[in-house]
Design an enzyme around this catalytic site. Structure first.
Site, PDB file in Angstrom:
ATOM      1  N   ASP A 148       4.361   7.854  18.367  1.00 46.24           N
ATOM      2  CA  ASP A 148       5.710   8.386  18.113  1.00 46.24           C
ATOM      3  C   ASP A 148       5.660   9.748  17.418  1.00 46.24           C
ATOM      4  OD1 ASP A 148       6.394   5.949  19.101  1.00 46.24           O
ATOM      5  OD2 ASP A 148       7.661   5.335  17.428  1.00 46.24           O
ATOM      6  N   GLY A 206      12.462   6.691  18.416  1.00 42.78           N
ATOM      7  CA  GLY A 206      11.587   7.581  17.644  1.00 42.78           C
ATOM      8  C   GLY A 206      12.269   8.210  16.445  1.00 42.78           C
ATOM      9  N   ALA A 253      10.672  11.203  14.211  1.00 40.78           N
ATOM     10  CA  ALA A 253      11.349  12.510  14.265  1.00 40.78           C
ATOM     11  C   ALA A 253      11.683  12.982  12.851  1.00 40.78           C
ATOM     12  CB  ALA A 253      12.617  12.405  15.110  1.00 40.78           C
ATOM     13  N   GLY A 313      13.865   2.295  18.567  1.00 41.02           N
ATOM     14  CA  GLY A 313      13.344   2.476  19.920  1.00 41.02           C
ATOM     15  C   GLY A 313      13.434   3.888  20.454  1.00 41.02           C
TER      16      GLY A 313
HETATM   17  C1  MEV Z   1       7.161   2.049  18.347  1.00 39.42           C
HETATM   18  O1  MEV Z   1       7.969   3.103  18.824  1.00 39.42           O
HETATM   19  C2  MEV Z   1       5.831   2.058  19.025  1.00 39.42           C
HETATM   20  C3  MEV Z   1       4.900   0.905  18.676  1.00 39.42           C
HETATM   21  O2  MEV Z   1       3.942   0.867  19.728  1.00 39.42           O
HETATM   22  C4  MEV Z   1       4.230   1.066  17.358  1.00 39.42           C
HETATM   23  C5  MEV Z   1       3.177   2.152  17.341  1.00 39.42           C
HETATM   24  O3  MEV Z   1       2.645   2.519  18.369  1.00 39.42           O
HETATM   25  O4  MEV Z   1       2.875   2.604  16.226  1.00 39.42           O
HETATM   26  C6  MEV Z   1       5.630  -0.410  18.674  1.00 39.42           C
END
Ligand code: MEV
Length: 306
Positions: free
Chosen positions: A145, A100, A104, A98
């Site tokens: 991300d 990144g 990163a 959650g």
């Molecule tokens: C994960 O940090 C973000 C998601 O929306 C997946 C993505 O956008 O690739 C869950």
């Protein structure tokens, strides 16, 4: 030795929905993963992952991490059997769900490869390589991300469109609370896809409401109406709950944050564990919320957006 760095991130609006073209708002945070790449005597590449991590994170992600490195090397046109390398990961971004962490690390590795092999890659190309790497972790990533990890800043992100930077008066303190649960983002993304096809109408309605909310939030951020931003974050959390992305621990952390004065709180990132984010302008409020979460035995990160 080649060196590289990629920022951690916090998604403020519309994780998951962003995969389907719904606008999202993401901010890089002031924590980063670093990578070094150096020649190595061995048959191929090797990895020394020195990042601090949520217990179980590295073990659970190992297979995806290996696939991710292979993908980045291939996209960069590097054959590690001809140019064996050692990759070392470090930095002050905790490897957790959650926040990144995977993106990163992909950006950091791409940058370090570029330096070590004199590839002279632009940010745009680094972002593309990192996207390739992210496919191993997300299946079909939106790219949100790796974009935040590459460029930094507070970003209005719509899949497939050029990014827009959101300007705000001054950075805002936030608290991120870690449930300690490691999420398989790939499985979470696949789960949303499956339910979206099963509950067409319900999901279409939520997606439309979430899109409207993102536009309202952007305006509120630009006019620095943080109360409104917090309220919209709460609404976004409800929408994410409705598409089955929250869990007991996330809801618990969100409740604590709100009870202690956060203007808003929601899950952030892949969901089903990982992190929640609370909007806590000012050092005092940030500290109050962070301490309340720590008192319940959870790890927190005090950082800022924008
Ligand atoms: C994960 O940090 C973000 C998601 O929306 C997946 C993505 O956008 O690739 C869950």
């Amino acid at each position: 030795m080649g060196r590289g760095k990629g920022f951690g991130k916090v998604i403020l609006f519309n994780e998951h929905l962003v995969v389907y073209g719904v606008p999202s708002i993401v901010s890089a945070i002031d924590r980063a993963t670093t990578a070094t790449v150096e020649p190595f005597k061995g048959p191929s590449w090797s990895l020394d992952d020195r990042r601090e991590a949520t217990p179980g994170y590295k073990e659970e992600k190992l297979e995806q991490q290996e696939e991710s490195i292979e993908r980045i090397l291939k996209a960069a046109g590097i054959d590690p059997t001809k140019n064996p390398i050692k990759i070392t990961l470090g930095g002050d971004l905790v490897a957790a769900s959650g926040i990144g962490a995977s993106a990163a690390s992909c950006v950091a590795i791409a940058r370090a490869l570029s330096e070590e092999f004199n590839l002279g890659l632009s940010d745009e190309r680094i972002n593309e390589l990192a996207y390739e790497g992210e496919r191993a972790y997300h299946g079909a990533p939106s790219g949100v991300d790796n974009t935040a990890a590459t460029y930094g800043g507070l970003i209005w992100f719509v899949r497939g469109r050029p990014i827009e930077l959101i300007k705000i008066k001054k950075p805002v303190e936030i608290v991120m609370g870690n449930t300690g649960v490691v999420t398989d983002t790939k499985a979470a993304v696949a789960g949303v896809r499956e339910r979206k096809e099963r509950y067409l109408e319900k999901y279409a309605k939520i997606f439309k409401e979430a899109e409207d909310l993102a536009y309202k939030t952007r305006k509120a951020l630009e006019s620095y109406d943080l109360k409104a931003v917090g309220k919209y974050m709460n609404e976004n959390h409800k929408q994410l709950q409705a598409i089955e992305l929250s869990c007991e621990k996330l809801d618990f952390l969100v409740d604590i944050a709100r009870k202690h004065g956060a203007l808003g709180a929601k899950l952030t990132g892949g969901g089903l564990g990982g992190n929640m984010v609370a909007l806590t302008p000012g050092k005092e409020l940030q500290e109050k919320v962070a301490r309340a979460i720590e008192k319940e035995g959870f790890e927190v990160l005090r950082t800022k957006i924008g």
